[in-house]
Design a protein around this motif. Sequence first.
Motif: not given
Length: 827
Positions: A131-147
């Motif tokens: 699985y992949t976890i996609d993480i994003a800030h609630s208001k700003e276009p800032i992202y990260n992810s991990l597997v």
Amino acid sequence: MAGGTRLVVALLAGVFLLSIIPHSYGQESTNSNLILLLESDIEQTYIEGDRLTLDVQLFNPTEKVTISNNPSCEFIFAIINSYGDEVYSSETTCRNQIQTIVIDENEKYDLTTQYWDFTDAQDQIIPSGTYTIDIAHSKEPIYNSLVFEFYSSANNNNNLDLKAKLVDIDDDSYLAQFTIYNPSTEPIITDNIDCTIILENQMHRFIFDDCFNGAAILHPFENIYSSSQLIPKGWINDNSSLKYSILGADENYLFPSNETSDGNREEVLPATVQNTPSVTKNELVLSQVGSTISLQVNLAEHTNVGSECHADVTIVNDLGDLVKSLNVDYCEMINKSTEGNSNIMKELYQWELTDSYGCYIEQGRYTIIVGIEDSYYSADYQNYDANTAISCLSNHINVDSENFILDESIYSRITLSSEDGIIRLYSDCIIKIQYNSNDEAYEIPSFEICGYTAGNYLTPNENSYLISHKTQISDLAYMEKIDLSYKISLEFTQYYEDSIYTYFGQTLKDEKDLIRINGQWDLVQFNGDSCWMISSPNSAFMLGDLNQARVWTPHKGWSGEYSASLAEDQNNVCGLFGLPIITINSVYSESELIEQVFLSEQGPDEEETVTVTEIAVISVTSSSIVFGLLVIISNTESLRIPTTTAGLWLLGLVGKTHETTDGRFQRGRLIGYLTANPGCHFRALMAALSMSNGQITHHLRLLENQELIWRVNDGRFVRYYPLNNSLYPGMNPENLPVPLLSPDPKSLQGKILTLLDDEHQYGEFPTQSELAKKLAKSQQLISHHLRTLQKYGLVEKRKMGIKNRYKLTREAIFLLETDLEFIKLKE
């Protein structure tokens, strides 16, 4: 002024509406330098029962910024499976709130911690997978992810057991071995089964997800060596804190056995393992040339050896037995030219798979461990080489077989056993059985017991492994002997042979087992001794144990069906007649039946008669044995004819006969009938010409003496042919004509014809099973006679719907309407 006021109100309303529109990840941002950090210790693997903790920070590597934020869920995470589908999103928990936050230069701003228990949108545990976890800030276009990898127990099999064992490697470490075991009597199909082995303590966890090592089937009592793990001894001695289990099953604590490694035996528990952290396991490279395994190690980290440079080599098999333990000096492998080289692969040791006699080590899986200083190198080796010489066999497997017939099937039971209770598997197919019947017209399919995995082993209860197989056979009632050939492929290939003797579908292995007989009883007397005899159209037996009369006794002239067995003593007084001597075990059915056959040449007006079934003792003869044999042979034409002739002579009838006009007329009828129906058998001639047994025997003998006719034996029939240029003795029997079948109305074939005729009157056409049920006979027996009737053109088979049904041919209808015996039976 009023217009300006309205404009201000409209602008404020617009700002408010924009603030309540859900946040879009695609919006532009001036804060692209912010970085989303995962501060928590995110693992790469998780199992059912874990909880994922997400501690997220915003890091500002540049000058101070001001951004919008949703305090109800400062970041949103979504779980994506390997197919790209979203299985869960935390956005559903967010409320539409907004705030402004300021982040200084180089500041890490902590966002609110969130948790996830590995359930989907329907609150169900997600299946095993990547699985992949996609993480994003609630208001700003800032992202990260991990597997990450997740292991579920949703498709676990509760019948699996785990055997665990500790092997002492050195002063600092154990080798934990895990074996998956099927303790049930049913095979387990491993496809789509989740089998994950967990080994863990408070600080470390090892996950092994390949319990079956590629095996498609786990047979009853089969063992698969799943994995192994080097662990520090401190883990075991610290209050038994090391736990292991099959995911979803009960946990167990791993502890050393009180027995030595040479004699310890597995403790049955549930799970498997295979990696090590505190005891670092490095790569050990294996290469094989012939029967030699080369152990190669990268010695780059071991060049500063000082005064000592030795490696400990330990080899353990999949049963936990220590195969080899030695110390190797590698000083000569290292010199100054190797210093600073990051890759120094050296052959540390050569392991010979054969001994001085050329015998291979046992098949199976071996774990090889090399210890150098504080480092360990490990690899597994699967040996598939098998010994072919008998002198090399280490664990001889005993094979016992039992075969019997029941419910129109052959049952084969093969029992494998060994002294130590371990049966090693050397191929995927371990047993093959071929059947050969004495009747070449019937082919019995062979079968193989396959699906095993070479290298695995069996540990059955009570040290014996039973394999059963059922082979259904049609027309079993007409096979007299079935030969079986076994091929057992274990440590070496063994061949066995066995035979089943049958009597009308009953097992008769050594000709002393139970048989089923039927016929009519008569009492034969000779020299003051009496013997009971039961005879039928196809067989005759003598009753040997007259003491049975205390419980049950035959009655002269009675008929029945009985369970019998061949007597131990075949040489008593009743053996004089050359017939099998039997003992009656039980009575299936019995009834009184009086039937008289007149031996008269002239017809019913003659007073001189002999009752065949009653075996009357006539004073003219010197011994009643001739008449006893007459009854025995009366149903076998090849013996009946000469016996009747001898009986006529003994009775004095031969001397009384003389040439008459009627005699010449009867012989003329015989010649004419045989010319029109060459190949007609004895009993058919009797029925067709309405002659008695004595009459037709007398006239056939005279015609043979005059070389006007000749005969040939055809099974239990004797067929007669006119002697001419086209039909003569010595011809190929296959070229001889056979007339239309004319069965006895009282025989089973006659009953089939009569029943079909009765059914046809109502427009019914019965199936084979319906005929068997109405005649109270087995389907195999009915099938045999239907094929015979079809062969002679009396019955035809037609497909009606999805079933085969049977009807009479024109010839059969003509036979039933013209044959006097069938007409009498109907009347």
